[in-house]
Design an enzyme around this catalytic site. Structure first.
Site, mmCIF file in Angstrom:
data_model
loop_
_atom_site.group_PDB
_atom_site.id
_atom_site.type_symbol
_atom_site.label_atom_id
_atom_site.label_comp_id
_atom_site.label_asym_id
_atom_site.label_seq_id
_atom_site.Cartn_x
_atom_site.Cartn_y
_atom_site.Cartn_z
ATOM 1 N N LYS A 158 -39.921 50.152 14.304
ATOM 2 C CA LYS A 158 -38.926 48.801 15.042
ATOM 3 C C LYS A 158 -40.320 48.508 16.613
ATOM 4 C CE LYS A 158 -36.229 49.488 18.153
ATOM 5 N NZ LYS A 158 -35.170 49.384 19.314
ATOM 6 N N HIS A 163 -33.060 53.383 12.787
ATOM 7 C CA HIS A 163 -32.972 54.971 12.648
ATOM 8 C C HIS A 163 -30.773 55.469 12.973
ATOM 9 C CE1 HIS A 163 -33.494 54.339 16.688
ATOM 10 N NE2 HIS A 163 -32.242 55.127 17.470
ATOM 11 N N LYS A 218 -27.854 57.854 11.205
ATOM 12 C CA LYS A 218 -26.718 59.243 11.622
ATOM 13 C C LYS A 218 -25.768 59.804 10.950
ATOM 14 C CE LYS A 218 -27.948 56.238 16.479
ATOM 15 N NZ LYS A 218 -27.981 58.158 17.609
ATOM 16 N N GLU A 220 -26.180 52.161 26.789
ATOM 17 C CA GLU A 220 -27.051 52.930 27.597
ATOM 18 C C GLU A 220 -26.848 53.171 28.730
ATOM 19 O OE1 GLU A 220 -30.711 52.355 24.799
ATOM 20 O OE2 GLU A 220 -30.166 50.809 26.140
ATOM 21 N N HIS A 259 -30.139 46.826 15.334
ATOM 22 C CA HIS A 259 -29.311 48.045 15.163
ATOM 23 C C HIS A 259 -27.626 48.031 14.812
ATOM 24 C CE1 HIS A 259 -32.816 50.935 15.907
ATOM 25 N NE2 HIS A 259 -32.475 50.492 17.293
ATOM 26 N N LYS A 317 -27.551 47.931 29.389
ATOM 27 C CA LYS A 317 -28.622 48.877 29.481
ATOM 28 C C LYS A 317 -28.009 48.913 31.065
ATOM 29 C CE LYS A 317 -33.036 48.904 27.192
ATOM 30 N NZ LYS A 317 -33.171 50.263 26.943
HETATM 31 P P1 NAD Z 1 -47.500 55.160 22.704
HETATM 32 O O1 NAD Z 1 -48.024 54.367 23.208
HETATM 33 O O2 NAD Z 1 -46.521 56.508 22.717
HETATM 34 O O3 NAD Z 1 -48.175 56.117 20.857
HETATM 35 C C1 NAD Z 1 -49.384 54.970 20.588
HETATM 36 C C2 NAD Z 1 -50.009 56.054 19.575
HETATM 37 O O4 NAD Z 1 -51.121 55.196 18.242
HETATM 38 C C3 NAD Z 1 -50.920 57.375 19.951
HETATM 39 O O5 NAD Z 1 -51.256 58.136 19.582
HETATM 40 C C4 NAD Z 1 -53.329 56.230 20.308
HETATM 41 O O6 NAD Z 1 -53.475 57.349 19.977
HETATM 42 C C5 NAD Z 1 -52.106 55.303 19.180
HETATM 43 N N1 NAD Z 1 -53.337 54.167 18.305
HETATM 44 C C6 NAD Z 1 -53.319 53.259 19.001
HETATM 45 N N2 NAD Z 1 -53.978 52.555 19.128
HETATM 46 C C7 NAD Z 1 -55.365 52.921 17.526
HETATM 47 C C8 NAD Z 1 -55.604 52.726 17.118
HETATM 48 N N3 NAD Z 1 -56.390 51.661 17.201
HETATM 49 N N4 NAD Z 1 -56.406 53.645 16.658
HETATM 50 C C9 NAD Z 1 -55.327 54.750 15.940
HETATM 51 N N5 NAD Z 1 -54.319 55.500 17.045
HETATM 52 C C10 NAD Z 1 -53.868 54.131 17.821
HETATM 53 O O7 NAD Z 1 -46.618 54.611 21.721
HETATM 54 P P2 NAD Z 1 -45.450 55.222 20.715
HETATM 55 O O8 NAD Z 1 -44.159 55.252 21.828
HETATM 56 O O9 NAD Z 1 -45.394 56.632 20.068
HETATM 57 O O10 NAD Z 1 -44.218 53.684 20.011
HETATM 58 C C11 NAD Z 1 -44.761 54.186 19.140
HETATM 59 C C12 NAD Z 1 -44.129 52.551 17.669
HETATM 60 O O11 NAD Z 1 -43.219 52.710 17.410
HETATM 61 C C13 NAD Z 1 -44.528 51.551 18.425
HETATM 62 O O12 NAD Z 1 -44.540 50.463 17.590
HETATM 63 C C14 NAD Z 1 -43.526 51.271 18.907
HETATM 64 O O13 NAD Z 1 -42.819 50.103 19.510
HETATM 65 C C15 NAD Z 1 -42.207 52.204 18.218
HETATM 66 N N6 NAD Z 1 -40.827 52.980 18.415
HETATM 67 C C16 NAD Z 1 -41.159 53.859 19.426
HETATM 68 C C17 NAD Z 1 -39.933 54.309 20.409
HETATM 69 C C18 NAD Z 1 -40.196 55.363 20.913
HETATM 70 O O14 NAD Z 1 -38.829 55.893 21.810
HETATM 71 N N7 NAD Z 1 -41.353 55.669 21.379
HETATM 72 C C19 NAD Z 1 -39.135 54.325 19.313
HETATM 73 C C20 NAD Z 1 -38.659 52.496 18.926
HETATM 74 C C21 NAD Z 1 -39.618 52.912 17.705
#
Ligand code: NAD
Length: 478
Positions: free
Chosen positions: A143, A173, A177, A211, A235, A326
């Protein structure tokens, strides 16, 4: 149940989600013996590093987020040996040949897109250009899946250019659950509930996801999103679908998703006076929502409550009340199916309102209980009390497994198995946006200002009124 040998490539394998959820979850599956020998996890991200560097990073992630299992040093060393790393540029050519050279034939190939959705198209295209994806490959996407119907459609089209629907796993996710799956077992595996599962017997349904945290470091993203897009469209809607759907003929991916889709299509437009949007206020030194998102004129909601009607025979007259927010009083997610009162009490002096309530708790203490009325024990005469009948095997989850992580690891194993039941289909996501868009457009056109609420509360007063007007009340958020 064991799965076939696999290569799982995690694009964004150094990111927050990978470190907090995906990798610790996979480690737990490895310890549980569910990752067949020879299977590999290949991190692919922008940072330059080698296999050893990645193993070091993952080992730190497991130490931080791994739960009690992290103490298993031998298990961890074996798990780390299954990791590889490729530095890759999603938008350019760097690293793609290296990844292609690493892939093996004869194993399941899965690609987790744990990156910003703006990169999905680049990844899908290059997986094909470099001959990395085959017809049996699966992709997992995170998402947010669009921010409205148009962008969700565009995203679906982008993925459809290279993968068919049977290869695309849109993750939510909440569906992973334990308790959410148990809800389906309880509903469809017992004779007791299904006859009562309709508006003749169910007064209303409440779905709460509360939350205690604020927007954290995601202020810029969240200010453009808000609770409706971030939580309700995906969700809460998914939970509503599982409660409201007709029984599928079998528990199969398309059978279940066909039924969920029918529910979404039966959702009535929500009238504006049935929606309460809120924003948390400052509290002493603790900043307000507007300060957290660094936008003093933000009209984005950090809380939303709404009354939703499903217009079909089963649910006509049974409203669904949804709320999420939140900085609320407690971290509590639950679905409560509140049954109707008995019309008449045979017990003299018993004026209390006894109601059966089936409560499905997603957190804390995942579990399901049924509130039933019994006689108060002892010689005090025929006095009635309401008690919860616990329908959960508390130890089914094992040690305090972090529920969200538990959901991720279960869903990833479903991807390897090729089971899409707990993933959203493209038409479901689009239908959900088609229902959501007019509501959001409505309040944006009105310049609707969210009601302020106190941090640590149950949300704005108006959200209470939404229920009180109907002679009902929200269950307490602990
Ligand atoms: P983040 O910013 O922590 O990590 C991004 C990752 O993408 C890094 O590994 C980076 O190296 C890689 N990346 C960025 N640009 C790139 C490129 N041009 N080429 C190759 N790799 C590249 O982000 P995150 O929090 O891990 O989130 C990732 C995805 O998951 C997003 O779409 C976010 O919306 C979704 N998401 C995250 C969470 C969370 O809890 N963090 C929860 C739900 C959904």
């Amino acid at each position: 149940i064991p799965v076939d040998e696999f290569d799982l490539v995690i694009f964004g394998g150094t990111g927050d989600l990978a470190r907090r959820k995906i990798l610790p979850g996979l480690f737990r599956r490895y310890l549980a013996g569910q990752m067949p020998r020879g299977s590999r996890i290949i991190g692919a991200a922008r940072t330059e590093m080698d296999d050893a560097g990645y193993r070091e990073m993952v080992s730190e992630a497991v130490a931080e987020f791994g739960g009690p299992e992290k103490a298993d040093a031998t298990g961890l060393a074996d798990f780390l040996a299954a990791l590889r790393y490729v530095a890759i540029d999603a938008t350019g050519d760097g690293g793609w040949s290296d990844l292609a050279a690493l892939m093996r034939d004869g194993v399941v190939r899965a690609f987790y897109f744990s990156v910003a959705p703006s990169l999905f198209g680049d990844l899908a295209e290059r997986l094909h250009t470099y001959g990395i994806a085959d017809r049996n490959s699966r992709i997992v996407v995170e998402k947010p899946f669009g921010r409205d119907l148009a962008s969700a459609k565009a995203l679906n089209d982008t993925l459809a250019a290279h993968f068919n629907e049977g290869q695309i796993y849109r993750i939510d996710h909440y569906l992973g659950k334990e308790t959410v799956q148990n809800l389906m077992a309880v509903r469809f595996g017992n004779v007791l509930f299904e006859p009562l599962w309709n508006s003749h017997y169910v007064d209303h349904i409440q779905i709460t996801v509360a939350e205690t945290v604020g927007v954290g470091g995601r202020g810029a993203y969240y200010d453009k999103s808000g609770a409706m897009r971030d939580m309700v469209q995906n969700h809460l809607m998914q939970l509503l679908c599982l409660i409201a759907m007709e029984p599928p003929s079998v528990f199969g991916a398309d059978e279940v998703r066909d039924e969920k889709l029918k529910v979404i299509r039966a959702l009535q437009p929500v009238e504006s006076h049935h929606i309460v949007r809120g924003q948390y206020d400052a509290n002493g030194d603790t900043p307000s929502f507007r300060a957290d998102v660094e936008n003093p004129r933000s009209f984005t909601e950090s809380f939303i409550a709404m009354k939703v009607n499903v217009s079909n025979w089963r649910w006509a007259d049974t409203p669904f009340y949804l709320r999420t927010g939140k900085k609320m009083k407690g971290r509590a997610s639950e679905i409560a199916v509140v049954f109707k009162d008995l019309g008449h009490s045979i017990f003299e002096g018993d004026t209390a309102r006894h109601r059966n309530i089936l409560a499905i708790r997603l957190q804390p203490n995942e579990g399901i209980d049924l509130q039933v009325t019994i006689k108060e024990p002892g010689p005090g005469g025929m006095r009635l009390i309401d008690v919860p009948l616990d329908m959960t095997f508390a130890d089914a989850l094992g040690d305090d497994a972090e529920p969200a992580t538990d959901a991720y690891e279960r869903l990833i194993m479903d991807v390897i198995r090729g089971n899409q039941t707990l993933f959203m289909r493209g038409d479901e996501v689009e239908a959900a946006w088609a229902w959501t868009d007019p509501l959001i457009n409505g309040w944006e056109a009105r310049n609707d200002v969210p009601k302020l609420y106190d941090q640590g509360s149950a949300g704005p007063e108006d959200a209470m009124m939404l229920m009180h007007r109907d002679g009902r009340r929200w269950r307490d958020v602990k």
